[in-house]
Design a protein around this motif. Sequence first.
Motif, PDB file in Angstrom:
ATOM      1  N   ASN A  78      27.596  48.542  44.908  1.00 48.23           N
ATOM      2  CA  ASN A  78      26.397  49.345  45.170  1.00 48.23           C
ATOM      3  C   ASN A  78      26.434  49.931  46.575  1.00 48.23           C
ATOM      4  N   LEU A  79      26.995  49.202  47.534  1.00 50.05           N
ATOM      5  CA  LEU A  79      27.052  49.667  48.920  1.00 50.05           C
ATOM      6  C   LEU A  79      28.232  50.591  49.177  1.00 50.05           C
ATOM      7  N   VAL A  80      29.373  50.242  48.613  1.00 50.21           N
ATOM      8  CA  VAL A  80      30.594  51.036  48.797  1.00 50.21           C
ATOM      9  C   VAL A  80      31.158  51.322  47.403  1.00 50.21           C
ATOM     10  N   PRO A  81      30.762  52.448  46.824  1.00 54.19           N
ATOM     11  CA  PRO A  81      31.209  52.742  45.459  1.00 54.19           C
ATOM     12  C   PRO A  81      32.731  52.851  45.369  1.00 54.19           C
ATOM     13  N   VAL A  82      33.286  52.083  44.456  1.00 57.30           N
ATOM     14  CA  VAL A  82      34.708  52.141  44.159  1.00 57.30           C
ATOM     15  C   VAL A  82      34.854  52.217  42.653  1.00 57.30           C
ATOM     16  N   GLN A  83      36.022  52.616  42.197  1.00 54.44           N
ATOM     17  CA  GLN A  83      36.254  52.713  40.760  1.00 54.44           C
ATOM     18  C   GLN A  83      37.017  51.512  40.210  1.00 54.44           C
ATOM     19  N   ARG A  84      37.676  50.757  41.109  1.00 57.51           N
ATOM     20  CA  ARG A  84      38.505  49.647  40.647  1.00 57.51           C
ATOM     21  C   ARG A  84      38.289  48.424  41.526  1.00 57.51           C
ATOM     22  N   VAL A  85      38.150  47.261  40.889  1.00 59.99           N
ATOM     23  CA  VAL A  85      38.027  45.986  41.591  1.00 59.99           C
ATOM     24  C   VAL A  85      39.000  45.012  40.924  1.00 59.99           C
ATOM     25  N   VAL A  86      39.829  44.373  41.737  1.00 62.13           N
ATOM     26  CA  VAL A  86      40.755  43.362  41.244  1.00 62.13           C
ATOM     27  C   VAL A  86      40.358  42.028  41.868  1.00 62.13           C
ATOM     28  N   VAL A  87      40.060  41.055  41.025  1.00 66.03           N
ATOM     29  CA  VAL A  87      39.685  39.720  41.468  1.00 66.03           C
ATOM     30  C   VAL A  87      40.941  38.861  41.460  1.00 66.03           C
ATOM     31  N   THR A  88      41.220  38.205  42.588  1.00 64.14           N
ATOM     32  CA  THR A  88      42.369  37.305  42.671  1.00 64.14           C
ATOM     33  C   THR A  88      41.870  35.926  43.101  1.00 64.14           C
ATOM     34  N   GLY A  89      42.788  35.035  43.371  1.00 67.07           N
ATOM     35  CA  GLY A  89      42.405  33.702  43.802  1.00 67.07           C
ATOM     36  C   GLY A  89      42.210  32.783  42.616  1.00 67.07           C
ATOM     37  N   TRP A  90      41.347  31.777  42.769  1.00 68.03           N
ATOM     38  CA  TRP A  90      41.204  30.761  41.729  1.00 68.03           C
ATOM     39  C   TRP A  90      40.794  31.297  40.368  1.00 68.03           C
ATOM     40  N   PRO A  91      40.004  32.385  40.238  1.00 67.99           N
ATOM     41  CA  PRO A  91      39.663  32.855  38.888  1.00 67.99           C
ATOM     42  C   PRO A  91      40.889  33.280  38.069  1.00 67.99           C
ATOM     43  N   ALA A  92      41.944  33.700  38.742  1.00 69.11           N
ATOM     44  CA  ALA A  92      43.136  34.163  38.024  1.00 69.11           C
ATOM     45  C   ALA A  92      43.809  33.048  37.233  1.00 69.11           C
ATOM     46  N   GLY A  93      43.578  31.803  37.610  1.00 67.40           N
ATOM     47  CA  GLY A  93      44.210  30.694  36.914  1.00 67.40           C
ATOM     48  C   GLY A  93      43.450  30.187  35.708  1.00 67.40           C
ATOM     49  N   LEU A  94      42.278  30.736  35.449  1.00 69.36           N
ATOM     50  CA  LEU A  94      41.441  30.231  34.359  1.00 69.36           C
ATOM     51  C   LEU A  94      41.905  30.720  32.990  1.00 69.36           C
ATOM     52  N   PRO A  95      41.807  29.855  31.990  1.00 67.64           N
ATOM     53  CA  PRO A  95      42.097  30.298  30.620  1.00 67.64           C
ATOM     54  C   PRO A  95      40.882  31.028  30.052  1.00 67.64           C
ATOM     55  N   GLY A  96      41.082  31.755  28.991  1.00 66.35           N
ATOM     56  CA  GLY A  96      39.963  32.397  28.310  1.00 66.35           C
ATOM     57  C   GLY A  96      39.552  33.711  28.934  1.00 66.35           C
ATOM     58  N   ASP A  97      38.372  34.146  28.568  1.00 66.60           N
ATOM     59  CA  ASP A  97      37.889  35.460  28.985  1.00 66.60           C
ATOM     60  C   ASP A  97      37.110  35.392  30.288  1.00 66.60           C
ATOM     61  N   THR A  98      37.828  35.199  31.372  1.00 66.48           N
ATOM     62  CA  THR A  98      37.230  35.143  32.703  1.00 66.48           C
ATOM     63  C   THR A  98      36.423  36.403  32.996  1.00 66.48           C
ATOM     64  N   LEU A  99      36.957  37.541  32.573  1.00 65.90           N
ATOM     65  CA  LEU A  99      36.297  38.817  32.861  1.00 65.90           C
ATOM     66  C   LEU A  99      34.914  38.928  32.233  1.00 65.90           C
ATOM     67  N   ALA A 100      34.699  38.309  31.087  1.00 65.13           N
ATOM     68  CA  ALA A 100      33.393  38.413  30.437  1.00 65.13           C
ATOM     69  C   ALA A 100      32.299  37.845  31.335  1.00 65.13           C
ATOM     70  N   PHE A 101      32.571  36.726  31.998  1.00 62.50           N
ATOM     71  CA  PHE A 101      31.578  36.114  32.879  1.00 62.50           C
ATOM     72  C   PHE A 101      31.380  36.945  34.146  1.00 62.50           C
ATOM     73  N   ILE A 102      32.477  37.458  34.697  1.00 65.38           N
ATOM     74  CA  ILE A 102      32.370  38.298  35.887  1.00 65.38           C
ATOM     75  C   ILE A 102      31.614  39.581  35.553  1.00 65.38           C
ATOM     76  N   ARG A 103      31.941  40.196  34.414  1.00 64.66           N
ATOM     77  CA  ARG A 103      31.237  41.416  33.987  1.00 64.66           C
ATOM     78  C   ARG A 103      29.739  41.163  33.794  1.00 64.66           C
ATOM     79  N   ASP A 104      29.403  40.006  33.266  1.00 62.14           N
ATOM     80  CA  ASP A 104      27.997  39.654  33.103  1.00 62.14           C
ATOM     81  C   ASP A 104      27.284  39.699  34.455  1.00 62.14           C
TER      82      ASP A 104
END
Length: 168
Positions: A78-104
């Motif tokens: 909202n403050l700095v509009p971007v078109q792409r965001v890549v999440v790294t770190g501990w979420p990358a190691g999770l099984p399943g649909d990590t993105l669904a929770f982040i998108r929520d």
Amino acid sequence: IGHMVLDMNGPPCRCGHRGCLEAFASTLRIAEALRIEENAILAAGDRWASDMRIPAKPMKTIHDMLVRIGVAIGNAVNLVPVQRVVVTGWPAGLPGDTLAFIRDGVGRSLLGPLAGLDLSVAPAAMGREPASGLALAAYAFLQNGGERPADENGRKASPSTPQELMSA
């Protein structure tokens, strides 16, 4: 965005503030939920979740952390509009649909359509954050000669908007 304050009355953060994203969603909080030492997660790196059996209750806590990460991402976009965001770190190691929770979480805070945001989760290819991010920022800064590039008139103006600051 780890030290973006989400709740001024929230838990204490390692930075000295209260209610930072990191105070709610970090390897320390995961370790607490799993009742293990944080070093066990850090030592496993991006394999941490596959190396550990995560019971349902701690997994629910981790999913709540992912939603909070999404809320922080939405606030930042909202403050700095971007078109792409890549999440790294501990979420990358999770099984399943990590993105669904982040998108929520992003959907709960983003002003505008979520469909226009390219959101992905990826292992940290350069190593553990924040060192890799700082190294990349320093490299980009040095590639510009250690200062802001001159405009067409040869002036090196100070950035006046967040977008200009990010591109400096």
